[in-house]
Design a protein around this motif. Structure first.
Motif, PDB file in Angstrom:
ATOM      1  N   HIS A 167      -0.615   1.096  14.154  1.00  0.00           N
ATOM      2  CA  HIS A 167       0.966   0.364  14.186  1.00  0.00           C
ATOM      3  C   HIS A 167       1.314   0.011  13.150  1.00  0.00           C
ATOM      4  CE1 HIS A 167       0.590   0.879  19.292  1.00  0.00           C
ATOM      5  NE2 HIS A 167      -0.519   0.475  19.051  1.00  0.00           N
ATOM      6  N   HIS A 168       0.621   0.035  11.995  1.00  0.00           N
ATOM      7  CA  HIS A 168       1.472  -0.185  11.057  1.00  0.00           C
ATOM      8  C   HIS A 168       0.410  -0.018   9.900  1.00  0.00           C
ATOM      9  CE1 HIS A 168      -1.689  -3.135  10.247  1.00  0.00           C
ATOM     10  NE2 HIS A 168      -2.270  -2.998  11.499  1.00  0.00           N
ATOM     11  N   ALA A 169       0.983   0.688   9.115  1.00  0.00           N
ATOM     12  CA  ALA A 169       0.714   0.928   7.349  1.00  0.00           C
ATOM     13  C   ALA A 169      -0.842   0.150   7.443  1.00  0.00           C
ATOM     14  CB  ALA A 169       1.214   0.169   6.224  1.00  0.00           C
ATOM     15  N   LEU A 170      -1.823   0.594   6.552  1.00  0.00           N
ATOM     16  CA  LEU A 170      -3.316  -0.729   6.133  1.00  0.00           C
ATOM     17  C   LEU A 170      -2.478  -1.676   5.678  1.00  0.00           C
ATOM     18  CD1 LEU A 170      -5.861   2.190   5.354  1.00  0.00           C
ATOM     19  CD2 LEU A 170      -4.906   1.019   7.431  1.00  0.00           C
ATOM     20  N   GLY A 171      -3.368  -2.426   5.097  1.00  0.00           N
ATOM     21  CA  GLY A 171      -2.861  -3.992   4.612  1.00  0.00           C
ATOM     22  C   GLY A 171      -2.762  -3.704   2.838  1.00  0.00           C
ATOM     23  N   ALA A 172      -2.495  -4.614   2.327  1.00  0.00           N
ATOM     24  CA  ALA A 172      -2.657  -4.324   0.891  1.00  0.00           C
ATOM     25  C   ALA A 172      -4.105  -4.711   0.494  1.00  0.00           C
ATOM     26  CB  ALA A 172      -0.859  -5.398  -0.036  1.00  0.00           C
ATOM     27  N   GLY A 173      -4.915  -5.162   0.924  1.00  0.00           N
ATOM     28  CA  GLY A 173      -5.706  -6.183   0.189  1.00  0.00           C
ATOM     29  C   GLY A 173      -6.567  -5.421  -0.205  1.00  0.00           C
ATOM     30  N   GLU A 174      -6.610  -4.792  -0.872  1.00  0.00           N
ATOM     31  CA  GLU A 174      -8.110  -3.491  -1.369  1.00  0.00           C
ATOM     32  C   GLU A 174      -9.239  -3.845  -1.460  1.00  0.00           C
ATOM     33  OE1 GLU A 174      -5.102  -0.374  -0.562  1.00  0.00           O
ATOM     34  OE2 GLU A 174      -7.621  -0.794  -0.872  1.00  0.00           O
ATOM     35  N   ARG A 175      -9.167  -5.517  -2.758  1.00  0.00           N
ATOM     36  CA  ARG A 175     -10.708  -5.907  -3.208  1.00  0.00           C
ATOM     37  C   ARG A 175     -11.375  -4.578  -3.501  1.00  0.00           C
ATOM     38  NH1 ARG A 175      -8.881  -9.042   0.868  1.00  0.00           N
ATOM     39  NH2 ARG A 175      -9.932  -8.279   2.561  1.00  0.00           N
TER      40      ARG A 175
END
Length: 733
Positions: free
Chosen positions: A722-730
């Protein structure tokens, strides 16, 4: 439903479902407020007030369902837990209906746009479209904010009843510094609340509301209401900026016109009839590609005696294979009180030894039947034969009308809490609607963008391939769908539809539904039930932060533990592959490659499966530009031969490169696909050529490699539904 974000007490005569939800809430709280990726059982005992033996059994069951992870004694939230929040988002219809409007507004205004819904005395975010800037402004999907500290709050409070206001005042008196809201900085001093009441009156009069740095300094926002067919406010659309771009007055002047122009179309979209798919008996596979990979892994497993990483259960089923139950000994007392604290450790060695009678006593509050023999041993590591049988039980191959939870309990032992599994299956089933093209496109695009960020901060390579996709099964992460859905916003499922979707008896499904209603996770409207925004408090916000590599690496670590070889993840970047994640093995002689390393695609196994994933025109164009040079005496340097090798990789679904990149280095790779089935990355295992023949490596490693890719794909589908993946790649964490 309580306005307080503080969970209701769990001591007293409550059932396994309530205790399981209490454990999930506490895990989420520790992750959100304290930033803890994992916790110990003692942390959950202290936070919930439950006995240690109860916590152990709940955690063991949640791990079997795939909702938590166990690494020794460390417990963490698993991506699959997002299925529950996805159920609410799908049932609400808000991401599907309003997502395209939020995208258009964000593009036109060049500001972040979100959609929020009321949740008691708070506000939760359900849609988020951000602008990519160094200083970005965004809330996580599922974040809960105090109504008085954000722009949607006054709009929602304008419709509060006297009881609602009393509950809000009680909440503020109990938590004057907003410490129970991890998404906002705590207050330095209590606030009287009089200003909020004045803002509510203004919002009711003006038809819009603002936030002038109430959440934190520098943040300003403007919100307008979007109403349902009955005229009540269903949600609010918000534009967020910061004071280096706008003050609150200039932001209002810039955005109120465009927002107001879109509201009628938004309300029409909410009122439009929604698709009503057919009921599925028990569960469906998450994606066609995942199912294909699982089938291939199973076939290869049958032909090989090598250890095989277990494949995931069907999404929407009761849990994935490949999870050691870790159920402790000790009773699940009816009261759930922290009395005799158990000392049995979690983990495979703790499984077994708990008589079936204890499960009966544990579930007596809900009246759920128990069955099954005493627990069987876990076997070795995280692979158990019981998991395969349970997978069949919940995957639609069981006898018609047989309770999947009961079948799983027979295989997994008395430590498996049927009522908890049933209740969560019911909650998941309430989200039984298909996603529309916006959610589908965002799902595929989100994977591409996130992978691109892992490479170099831009959506290159994979991002370019995935962006604009129009059909990822955004809602398939739940699997279970029901025919009881109504048209427009707020459609629910009847008891009969829920029972059919889950395979449960009506009486069993009814007990779960009533418990969910009592706890504020669902509501009843006549003969239908629907999930409520509070479902998003079950791990959704911290899990929504995860990026592509965050999702992949736990599965890669499990792969390395299984095959004892290093594993890597790479994307196509021009004519090269670039490593974005890696999990090394501990050996005297091992392959040493770092994140960001680039190799020519034509001479690597990952490069060949990535090239095989391109469409025919893109593949031909790439090969036309390749000028292969001999890196070793084994390197394929003929372009026609290279084209045949890539075609074979496409047909077989994997590529093996034997000493073409470096003498002595052999690698085997499989593709990783997004929810639409597009290849977005490649997963490989690298080993020394002296460890057997090329065919023995293929036979020993390919089943585990495919199963791992399938699990990554299932998690990607769930996380990006329901949304783009988060930006926290780590990357590399």
């Amino acid at each position: 439903m309580s306005f307080s974000p503080v969970p209701p007490p769990v001591n007293g005569p409550v059932g396994p479902l309530e205790r399981g939800l209490a454990v999930l809430r506490e895990l989420t709280r520790l992750a959100a407020q304290e930033g803890r990726a994992t916790v110990r059982p003692g942390d959950l005992v202290r936070g919930t007030g439950l006995a240690r033996s109860v916590v152990d059994r709940v955690v063991a069951t949640l791990e079997q369902l795939g909702y938590v992870t166990l690494d020794g004694r460390d417990i963490g939230l698993a991506v699959r837990l997002m299925e529950l929040g996805n159920a609410y988002l799908a049932a609400s219809g808000l991401p599907a209906a309003l997502g395209p409007f939020a995208e258009r507004l964000a593009d036109g205004l060049d500001e972040s746009v979100s959609v929020a819904v009321p949740d008691g005395g708070g506000v939760r975010f359900v849609v988020q479209v951000t602008r990519r800037r160094t200083m970005s402004l965004a809330f996580r999907i599922g974040d809960l904010l105090p109504a008085e500290r954000c722009s949607p709050g006054p709009l929602f409070a304008a419709e509060w009843s006297g009881a609602d206001w009393a509950a809000w005042r009680a909440r503020r008196a109990g938590d004057p510094l907003d410490t129970a809201f991890p998404a906002v900085p705590p207050r330095h001093r209590p606030d009287s609340g009089a200003d909020f009441e004045a803002r509510v009156k203004e919002a009711a009069h003006d038809g819009w509301a603002t936030d002038d740095q109430l959440i934190e300094p520098g943040l300003v926002a403007v919100s307008v209401p979007v109403r349902d067919a009955s005229g009540r406010i269903a949600c609010a659309v918000n534009v967020v900026s910061h004071t280096s771009r706008h003050d609150v007055d200039s932001l209002r002047a810039a955005v109120l016109g465009p927002l107001g122009a879109e509201v009628p179309a938004m309300e029409a979209a909410l009122a439009a009839p929604r698709r009503r798919p057919a009921v599925l008996a028990a569960s469906t596979a998450s994606t066609a590609s995942t199912a294909s990979a699982v089938s291939a892994a199973s076939a290869a497993s049958a032909a090989s005696a090598a250890p095989v990483a277990p494949v995931p259960w069907g999404v929407g089923a009761f849990g994935p294979a490949g999870s050691a139950p870790g159920a402790p000994s000790g009773g699940d007392d009816a009261g759930g009180r922290a009395g005799a604290v158990g000392t049995t450790p979690l983990g495979p060695a703790a499984w077994g030894g708990l008589p079936a009678a204890d499960e009966t006593r544990a579930e007596s509050a809900l009246g759920a039947p128990s069955s099954g023999p005493s627990a069987q041993p876990a076997g070795s590591g995280r692979t158990r034969s019981a998991a395969g049988a349970a997978s069949a039980a919940v995957g639609g191959t069981s006898a018609v009308g047989e309770d999947p939870a009961r079948m799983a309990k027979r295989e997994l032992g008395a430590g498996f809490l049927q009522s908890l599994a049933r209740g969560l299956a019911v909650l998941r089933a309430l989200g039984g609607v298909e996603a529309t093209s916006w959610g589908e496109a965002r799902s595929a695009e989100g994977v591409g963008r996130s992978v691109g960020r892992a490479v170099d901060g831009e959506a290159r390579a994979v991002g370019d391939a995935a962006r604009g996709a129009s059909g990822a099964a955004g809602g398939m992460a739940h699997g279970l769908v029901g025919a009881g859905q109504g048209g427009g916003l707020g459609g629910g499922m009847t008891l009969t539809a829920v029972a059919e979707a889950t395979g449960l008896a009506r009486a069993t499904a009814r007990r779960s539904l009533l418990t969910l209603v009592e706890l504020g996770y669902a509501e009843a409207d006549g003969r239908t039930f629907r999930p409520l925004p509070r479902v998003l408090e079950l791990g959704y916000a911290p899990l929504a932060e995860l990026g592509f590599t965050d999702i992949a690496q736990p599965h890669m670590r499990e792969l390395v533990r299984t095959v004892h070889e290093s594993a890597s993840l790479a994307v196509l970047d021009g004519g090269d592959i670039r490593y974005i994640a890696r999990v090394p093995t501990v050996r005297i002689m091992s392959v040493n490659i770092t994140i960001g390393t680039r190799f020519p695609a034509y001479a690597t196994s990952m490069g060949r499966v990535l090239l095989a994933g391109l469409d025919a025109d893109a593949r031909a164009a790439h090969l036309a530009d390749v000028r292969p040079r001999p890196l070793t005496r084994h390197t394929v340097t003929s372009v026609p031969e290279l084209a045949r090798v890539v075609e074979r990789a496409a047909a077989e679904g994997h590529a093996l490169v034997d000493q073409e990149l470096e003498e002595g280095l052999r690698s085997l790779a499989v593709p990783v696909r997004d929810a639409r089935g597009r290849v977005v990355a490649a997963l490989n295992v690298a080993t020394h050529a002296g460890r057997g023949t090329a065919e023995s490596v293929r036979g020993e490693l390919l089943p585990a490699l495919r199963a791992t890719a399938a699990r990554i794909e299932a998690d990607l589908a769930t996380a990006s539904a329901h949304h783009a993946l988060g930006a926290g790649e780590r990357v590399g964490a």
